[in-house]
Design an enzyme around this catalytic site. Sequence first.
Site, PDB file in Angstrom:
ATOM      1  N   ARG A  88      -5.985  -3.792  18.921  1.00 26.56           N
ATOM      2  CA  ARG A  88      -6.985  -2.943  18.375  1.00 26.56           C
ATOM      3  C   ARG A  88      -8.008  -3.392  17.936  1.00 26.56           C
ATOM      4  O   ARG A  88      -7.979  -4.685  17.538  1.00 26.56           O
ATOM      5  CB  ARG A  88      -6.162  -2.119  17.509  1.00 26.56           C
ATOM      6  N   ARG A 144      -5.305   8.010  11.955  1.00 28.92           N
ATOM      7  CA  ARG A 144      -5.570   6.456  11.839  1.00 28.92           C
ATOM      8  C   ARG A 144      -6.345   6.027  13.150  1.00 28.92           C
ATOM      9  O   ARG A 144      -7.244   5.169  13.253  1.00 28.92           O
ATOM     10  CB  ARG A 144      -4.103   5.777  12.193  1.00 28.92           C
ATOM     11  N   ARG A 188       4.611   8.086  20.996  1.00 33.10           N
ATOM     12  CA  ARG A 188       5.299   7.735  19.596  1.00 33.10           C
ATOM     13  C   ARG A 188       6.036   8.654  18.706  1.00 33.10           C
ATOM     14  O   ARG A 188       6.830   8.606  18.232  1.00 33.10           O
ATOM     15  CB  ARG A 188       4.115   7.143  18.957  1.00 33.10           C
TER      16      ARG A 188
HETATM   17  N1  LIG Z   1       1.535   8.102   1.827  1.00 32.63           N
HETATM   18  C1  LIG Z   1       0.999   8.274   2.686  1.00 32.63           C
HETATM   19  N2  LIG Z   1       0.197   9.406   2.621  1.00 32.63           N
HETATM   20  C2  LIG Z   1      -0.999   9.572   3.529  1.00 32.63           C
HETATM   21  N3  LIG Z   1      -1.293   8.562   4.485  1.00 32.63           N
HETATM   22  C3  LIG Z   1      -0.816   7.423   4.546  1.00 32.63           C
HETATM   23  C4  LIG Z   1       0.517   7.351   3.615  1.00 32.63           C
HETATM   24  N4  LIG Z   1       0.968   6.121   4.080  1.00 32.63           N
HETATM   25  C5  LIG Z   1       0.437   5.538   5.074  1.00 32.63           C
HETATM   26  N5  LIG Z   1      -0.839   6.545   5.539  1.00 32.63           N
HETATM   27  C6  LIG Z   1      -1.801   6.386   6.473  1.00 32.63           C
HETATM   28  O1  LIG Z   1      -0.964   6.899   7.862  1.00 32.63           O
HETATM   29  C7  LIG Z   1      -1.480   5.990   8.919  1.00 32.63           C
HETATM   30  C8  LIG Z   1      -0.423   5.039   9.268  1.00 32.63           C
HETATM   31  O2  LIG Z   1       0.011   4.102   8.474  1.00 32.63           O
HETATM   32  P1  LIG Z   1       0.362   2.677   8.943  1.00 32.63           P
HETATM   33  O3  LIG Z   1      -0.317   2.266  10.176  1.00 32.63           O
HETATM   34  O4  LIG Z   1       0.673   1.746   7.648  1.00 32.63           O
HETATM   35  O5  LIG Z   1       1.877   3.333   9.643  1.00 32.63           O
HETATM   36  P2  LIG Z   1       2.815   2.136  10.387  1.00 32.63           P
HETATM   37  O6  LIG Z   1       4.178   2.621   9.937  1.00 32.63           O
HETATM   38  O7  LIG Z   1       2.583   0.789  10.184  1.00 32.63           O
HETATM   39  O8  LIG Z   1       2.594   2.373  11.989  1.00 32.63           O
HETATM   40  P3  LIG Z   1       2.974   1.442  13.270  1.00 32.63           P
HETATM   41  O9  LIG Z   1       4.288   1.454  13.092  1.00 32.63           O
HETATM   42  O10 LIG Z   1       2.363   2.351  14.253  1.00 32.63           O
HETATM   43  O11 LIG Z   1       2.289   0.239  13.023  1.00 32.63           O
HETATM   44  C9  LIG Z   1      -2.606   5.098   8.223  1.00 32.63           C
HETATM   45  O12 LIG Z   1      -3.841   5.625   8.334  1.00 32.63           O
HETATM   46  C10 LIG Z   1      -2.500   5.129   6.536  1.00 32.63           C
HETATM   47  O13 LIG Z   1      -3.589   4.924   5.875  1.00 32.63           O
HETATM   48  N1  LIG Z   2      11.583  -4.891  17.615  1.00 37.71           N
HETATM   49  C1  LIG Z   2      10.346  -5.133  17.056  1.00 37.71           C
HETATM   50  N2  LIG Z   2       9.327  -4.339  16.825  1.00 37.71           N
HETATM   51  C2  LIG Z   2       8.329  -4.461  16.324  1.00 37.71           C
HETATM   52  C3  LIG Z   2       7.874  -5.812  16.051  1.00 37.71           C
HETATM   53  N3  LIG Z   2       6.427  -5.773  15.650  1.00 37.71           N
HETATM   54  C4  LIG Z   2       6.212  -4.566  15.534  1.00 37.71           C
HETATM   55  N4  LIG Z   2       7.078  -3.716  15.960  1.00 37.71           N
HETATM   56  C5  LIG Z   2       7.327  -2.160  15.814  1.00 37.71           C
HETATM   57  O1  LIG Z   2       6.249  -1.552  16.917  1.00 37.71           O
HETATM   58  C6  LIG Z   2       5.935  -0.492  16.494  1.00 37.71           C
HETATM   59  C7  LIG Z   2       4.536  -0.249  17.187  1.00 37.71           C
HETATM   60  O2  LIG Z   2       3.735  -1.073  16.359  1.00 37.71           O
HETATM   61  P1  LIG Z   2       2.064  -1.110  16.778  1.00 37.71           P
HETATM   62  O3  LIG Z   2       1.691  -2.367  15.812  1.00 37.71           O
HETATM   63  O4  LIG Z   2       1.911  -1.086  18.205  1.00 37.71           O
HETATM   64  O5  LIG Z   2       1.741   0.310  16.033  1.00 37.71           O
HETATM   65  C8  LIG Z   2       6.133  -0.308  15.116  1.00 37.71           C
HETATM   66  O6  LIG Z   2       7.222   0.512  15.153  1.00 37.71           O
HETATM   67  C9  LIG Z   2       6.498  -1.655  14.797  1.00 37.71           C
HETATM   68  O7  LIG Z   2       7.474  -1.562  13.615  1.00 37.71           O
HETATM   69  C10 LIG Z   2       8.785  -6.648  16.585  1.00 37.71           C
HETATM   70  O8  LIG Z   2       8.483  -7.957  16.592  1.00 37.71           O
HETATM   71  N5  LIG Z   2       9.861  -6.368  16.896  1.00 37.71           N
END
Ligand SMILES: Nc1ncnc2c1ncn2[C@@H]1O[C@H](COP(=O)(O)OP(=O)(O)OP(=O)(O)O)[C@@H](O)[C@H]1O
Ligand SMILES: Nc1nc2c(ncn2[C@@H]2O[C@H](COP(=O)(O)O)[C@@H](O)[C@H]2O)c(=O)[nH]1
Length: 346
Positions: A176, A269, A280
Site C-alpha cells: 500500500r 481506512r 474481507r
Molecule cells: N477502536 C477503534 N475505534 C475506531 N477506529 C479504530 C479503532 N481501532 C482501529 N481503528 C481504525 O480502524 C482502521 C483499521 O485498523 P487497523 O488497520 O489497525 O486494522 P487491522 O486489524 O490491523 O487490519 P488488517 O488486518 O487489514 O491489517 C484504521 O483506520 C484505524 O485507525
Molecule cells: N497467517 C498469516 N496472516 C498474516 C500474516 N501477516 C498478516 N496476516 C494477516 O493478513 C490479514 C490481512 O493483512 P493486510 O496487511 O493485507 O491488511 C490480516 O488479518 C493479518 O493479520 C502472516 O504472516 N501470516
Amino acid sequence: MGEAPAFCYENPLKEFANGNTLKSKSAETAIVTGSKKYVIEGSDGKSTSLGVRIYDESTAQWVHPVVLGTKPRACKGHLAVLLNEDRILIIKKGASPDDCLWFLELDTQYVRDQKTMHGGNTEVVAWSKGVRGDAEMPIVISGPSGVGKGTLINKLMKEYPSMFGFSVSHTTRAPRVKEEDGVHYHFTEKSVMEKEIKDGKFLEYASVHGNLYGTSIEAVEVVADEGKRCILDIDVQGARSVRQSPVEAIFIFIRPPSMEELERRLRARGTETEAQISKRLRNAEAELEQGISSGLFDHILYNDELEDCYQRLKVILLFLCLIIIFQLCHVYFFGSVKLMNNLVTV
Ligand SMILES: Nc1ncnc2c1ncn2[C@@H]1O[C@H](COP(=O)(O)OP(=O)(O)OP(=O)(O)O)[C@@H](O)[C@H]1O
Ligand SMILES: Nc1nc2c(ncn2[C@@H]2O[C@H](COP(=O)(O)O)[C@@H](O)[C@H]2O)c(=O)[nH]1
C-alpha cells in the site's frame, strides 16, 4: 530429564567435566533410535553450523536429511541426549546461555507434517531453540481485517520500543502507499514464497483474502535476538498453525463491537477496493466464529473504544511480565535446577 545418551563416540560428559576442548572426532555424537543412527556433526573448523546425517541400519545407507529451522552455530563440542524418542536435546559447549540448548526434532508432529509435505519418503529433521522461557514467548494477535490489530500493535511499539518487536511477515499482496518493504512486510513473489515455504523457512503461512502471508522463522528470531518479545499480527489460520508448532505463545483475539463498525473502519481506512472490502467482510464472519468459539485464544479483547482496549491489552502483557519476574526470582533464590526442568520439558 529423559534418557541417557544412547551412543557417543567418546564420553562428552567427561570432556565437559574436565573442561577440555573436544578433539575433532569427539565433536560428533550419535544417537540410535529404532533402526536409525542420528549423527550430529560438530565443528570441523570449516562448517559454520552443526550438521546432521542419518545411518539407516535397515538399508545400510547414509542419508542426508532435509534439515528445517535455523541451524545452531558450530561450537567446540556438544552433548546429545535422546528425549521421548522424538527429539534430541543438544547442549553446546562454550555457548552463551541463550544459545546453549537446542532440540533436533526427529518425530514430532511438526516433523511428521513436513515429511508428508515432502512426499512421505524423504527424511526430515528440524532444529528448534531450547531456551524458550516465558520471557521470550511471542504474542500472537489475530482478528478480522480492520478490527484494529495494527493500530494497537503500533501503540504498543511506540510506548515500549525496547520491550516489544514486530515480526515482519512475508506477503504476496502489493504494497500500500506508505508501506515499506522490510518494515511493514517483506513483499515477495508468489513463486519465491512457495519455494521458501517448501524449504521449511516459515513458522506458519496461510492464504488470506486471496494472497499468501507467512511468518518466517527468521522474522521471529530477529526479534528474539534483540532481546524483545515478539508480536505476530496474523490471521486465525496462522494462529492455529503456531498453536500446533513447537513454539509456545500467548494468543490474543481482537473482536469488533459489531460487523457494521468493522465495515465502517475498513472503509474509513481507505486502503482496499470495494471488491476487496466485500471479500474481507465475508471472511470476517468465519474468522469471528472461529476466534470466539474455537478455544484457540487465551484472551479475547473487544476493540470498542481504542484507548480502553489498549489499556486492557497492556494489563494482559503486564501480567505476563509479573510471571517472568516471579520466575527470575525463583531461579535467583533456588538455583538453576527448576530452570533446567523447564527447559527440557519445553
Ligand atoms: N477502536 C477503534 N475505534 C475506531 N477506529 C479504530 C479503532 N481501532 C482501529 N481503528 C481504525 O480502524 C482502521 C483499521 O485498523 P487497523 O488497520 O489497525 O486494522 P487491522 O486489524 O490491523 O487490519 P488488517 O488486518 O487489514 O491489517 C484504521 O483506520 C484505524 O485507525
Ligand atoms: N497467517 C498469516 N496472516 C498474516 C500474516 N501477516 C498478516 N496476516 C494477516 O493478513 C490479514 C490481512 O493483512 P493486510 O496487511 O493485507 O491488511 C490480516 O488479518 C493479518 O493479520 C502472516 O504472516 N501470516
